[in-house]
Design a protein around this motif. Structure first.
Motif, PDB file in Angstrom:
ATOM      1  N   LEU A 196       0.825  -1.201   0.000  1.00  0.00           N
ATOM      2  CA  LEU A 196       0.000   0.000   0.000  1.00  0.00           C
ATOM      3  C   LEU A 196       0.864   1.257   0.000  1.00  0.00           C
ATOM      4  O   LEU A 196       0.666   2.179  -0.832  1.00  0.00           O
ATOM      5  CB  LEU A 196      -0.931  -0.025   1.214  1.00  0.00           C
ATOM      6  N   PHE A 197       1.824   1.279   0.946  1.00  0.00           N
ATOM      7  CA  PHE A 197       2.682   2.479   0.992  1.00  0.00           C
ATOM      8  C   PHE A 197       3.598   2.559  -0.237  1.00  0.00           C
ATOM      9  O   PHE A 197       3.982   3.658  -0.663  1.00  0.00           O
ATOM     10  CB  PHE A 197       3.512   2.473   2.283  1.00  0.00           C
ATOM     11  N   GLY A 198       3.948   1.442  -0.796  1.00  0.00           N
ATOM     12  CA  GLY A 198       4.747   1.465  -2.016  1.00  0.00           C
ATOM     13  C   GLY A 198       3.968   2.106  -3.169  1.00  0.00           C
ATOM     14  O   GLY A 198       4.524   2.900  -3.959  1.00  0.00           O
ATOM     15  N   MET A 199       2.685   1.762  -3.296  1.00  0.00           N
ATOM     16  CA  MET A 199       1.852   2.360  -4.336  1.00  0.00           C
ATOM     17  C   MET A 199       1.699   3.854  -4.083  1.00  0.00           C
ATOM     18  O   MET A 199       1.755   4.669  -5.027  1.00  0.00           O
ATOM     19  CB  MET A 199       0.487   1.676  -4.363  1.00  0.00           C
ATOM     20  N   GLN A 200       1.520   4.197  -2.803  1.00  0.00           N
ATOM     21  CA  GLN A 200       1.398   5.625  -2.499  1.00  0.00           C
ATOM     22  C   GLN A 200       2.715   6.362  -2.797  1.00  0.00           C
ATOM     23  O   GLN A 200       2.705   7.514  -3.269  1.00  0.00           O
ATOM     24  CB  GLN A 200       1.012   5.805  -1.022  1.00  0.00           C
ATOM     25  N   ALA A 201       3.831   5.709  -2.516  1.00  0.00           N
ATOM     26  CA  ALA A 201       5.132   6.339  -2.835  1.00  0.00           C
ATOM     27  C   ALA A 201       5.275   6.524  -4.346  1.00  0.00           C
ATOM     28  O   ALA A 201       5.808   7.536  -4.826  1.00  0.00           O
ATOM     29  CB  ALA A 201       6.266   5.474  -2.286  1.00  0.00           C
ATOM     30  N   ASP A 203       2.779   6.963  -6.464  1.00  0.00           N
ATOM     31  CA  ASP A 203       1.907   8.066  -6.841  1.00  0.00           C
ATOM     32  C   ASP A 203       2.554   9.412  -6.490  1.00  0.00           C
ATOM     33  O   ASP A 203       2.469  10.390  -7.263  1.00  0.00           O
ATOM     34  CB  ASP A 203       0.557   7.933  -6.153  1.00  0.00           C
ATOM     35  N   ALA A 204       3.166   9.435  -5.290  1.00  0.00           N
ATOM     36  CA  ALA A 204       3.830  10.688  -4.885  1.00  0.00           C
ATOM     37  C   ALA A 204       4.983  11.006  -5.832  1.00  0.00           C
ATOM     38  O   ALA A 204       5.239  12.183  -6.147  1.00  0.00           O
ATOM     39  CB  ALA A 204       4.325  10.561  -3.443  1.00  0.00           C
ATOM     40  N   PHE A 208       5.434  14.273  -8.014  1.00  0.00           N
ATOM     41  CA  PHE A 208       6.681  15.051  -7.981  1.00  0.00           C
ATOM     42  C   PHE A 208       7.131  15.404  -9.391  1.00  0.00           C
ATOM     43  O   PHE A 208       7.570  16.537  -9.654  1.00  0.00           O
ATOM     44  CB  PHE A 208       7.760  14.242  -7.263  1.00  0.00           C
ATOM     45  N   ASP A 209       7.005  14.407 -10.278  1.00  0.00           N
ATOM     46  CA  ASP A 209       7.434  14.671 -11.649  1.00  0.00           C
ATOM     47  C   ASP A 209       6.524  15.721 -12.333  1.00  0.00           C
ATOM     48  O   ASP A 209       6.973  16.472 -13.218  1.00  0.00           O
ATOM     49  CB  ASP A 209       7.426  13.368 -12.464  1.00  0.00           C
ATOM     50  N   LYS A 210       5.284  15.767 -11.962  1.00  0.00           N
ATOM     51  CA  LYS A 210       4.341  16.692 -12.601  1.00  0.00           C
ATOM     52  C   LYS A 210       4.361  18.082 -11.942  1.00  0.00           C
ATOM     53  O   LYS A 210       3.775  19.020 -12.467  1.00  0.00           O
ATOM     54  CB  LYS A 210       2.933  16.138 -12.515  1.00  0.00           C
ATOM     55  N   SER A 223       6.728  13.518   0.677  1.00  0.00           N
ATOM     56  CA  SER A 223       5.699  12.473   0.710  1.00  0.00           C
ATOM     57  C   SER A 223       6.216  11.176   0.117  1.00  0.00           C
ATOM     58  O   SER A 223       5.954  10.074   0.638  1.00  0.00           O
ATOM     59  CB  SER A 223       4.460  12.954  -0.065  1.00  0.00           C
ATOM     60  N   THR A 224       7.012  11.314  -0.976  1.00  0.00           N
ATOM     61  CA  THR A 224       7.555  10.093  -1.594  1.00  0.00           C
ATOM     62  C   THR A 224       8.512   9.385  -0.650  1.00  0.00           C
ATOM     63  O   THR A 224       8.473   8.148  -0.498  1.00  0.00           O
ATOM     64  CB  THR A 224       8.285  10.455  -2.887  1.00  0.00           C
TER      65      THR A 224
END
Length: 277
Positions: A196-201, A203-204, A208-210, A223-224
């Motif tokens: 779960l936290f890996g997926m959230q990382a 997404d973060a 960050f890239d955007k 957050s990442t």
């Protein structure tokens, strides 16, 4: 003693004897009893001879019959009864009492008294030995019963101990299974949290890239990193939990009564025996 017996018989049968003077002519019955008594005596049947002479004495009393009854009884192995008849001869007051037979009777009384005293002592010793042996037998029997009861109690205690050991082994097996499943559950949760936290990382990271501004990039970067750290912790907990669950889970099935297992002791100590009942 045979000569005295024959003389007594001849005296009793003699027509001019004192016995004949008392009772007159001898009846054939008494004479036949005397002859039968002599025959039995000569044949070695002393007990029967004494009984026959007693019958003759009842019909026609005579001191020599008393003496010979005592002699026959002594030869028959009846010392107590023989001594009674010897005493009767000694205490009988009669002109026909023979001094020689009187002396023999007193000697016989002394001899039989010594014999009876020895027999009484031997009997007393035998009775004491018998009582001692009976007491020893009773004590041995009681000891055997006590040992049997002690053996039964020991067997019952051993059975209770084996049952208690078996119950403890079963409980230990169940606790190991429960602990392994619990730790395995924690491992699953840890892996789930890591995913779960890996997926959230991820997404973060995409956010960050955007990001167009520096502030947004710093925010997404923090957050990442935090999500990635939590993911790492979750995967670490999951891996550690999985390894622990594997270690804790019993390698063998549930214990059975009488089962003996070999367990390895820590290095340097050796091997040990684990017994399950």
């Amino acid at each position: 003693m045979r000569l005295v017996f024959v003389l007594s018989l001849a005296l009793a049968l003699a027509p001019g004897s004192a016995l004949a003077q008392r009772g007159g002519t001898k009846s054939p019955n008494v004479q036949s009893l005397l002859k039968e008594g002599k025959r039995l005596y000569d044949a070695g049947k002393y007990r029967e001879a004494a009984e026959t002479l007693k019958q003759a004495h009842e019909q026609q009393p005579h001191p020599r019959l008393i003496y010979n009854i005592a002699v026959a009884l002594e030869y028959a192995g009846e010392p107590r009864e023989a001594m009674t008849w010897y005493r009767q001869y000694v205490t009988s007051s009669s002109d026909e009492t023979d001094p020689a037979l009187l002396k023999n009777s007193n000697r016989a009384i002394d001899r039989l008294r010594v014999q009876l005293d020895r027999e009484d002592q031997a009997q007393a010793v035998a009775d004491a030995d018998r009582k001692r042996l009976e007491a020893e037998a009773d004590a041995a029997r009681q000891q055997a019963e006590e040992e049997q009861q002690a053996a039964r109690r020991a067997e019952e205690d051993s059975q209770r101990q084996r049952q208690a050991e078996y119950d403890r082994a079963v409980k230990s097996y169940q606790r190991q299974r429960i602990g392994a499943f619990a730790v395995g559950g924690v491992a699953v949760l840890g892996v789930g949290a890591g995913v779960l936290f890996g997926m959230q990382a991820r997404d973060a990271r995409e956010q960050f890239d955007k990001a167009a501004t520096l502030e947004d990039k710093e925010t997404q970067a923090d957050s990442t990193r935090s999500k990635a750290l939590l993911a790492d912790i979750g995967f670490g907990v999951g891996i550690a939990g999985a390894i622990t669950a594997i270690i804790l889970y019993p390698k063998e099935g549930p214990p059975t009564q009488g089962e003996v297992r070999v367990t390895l002791a820590p290095r340097g100590v050796g091997a040990g025996m684990e017994v399950h009942f």
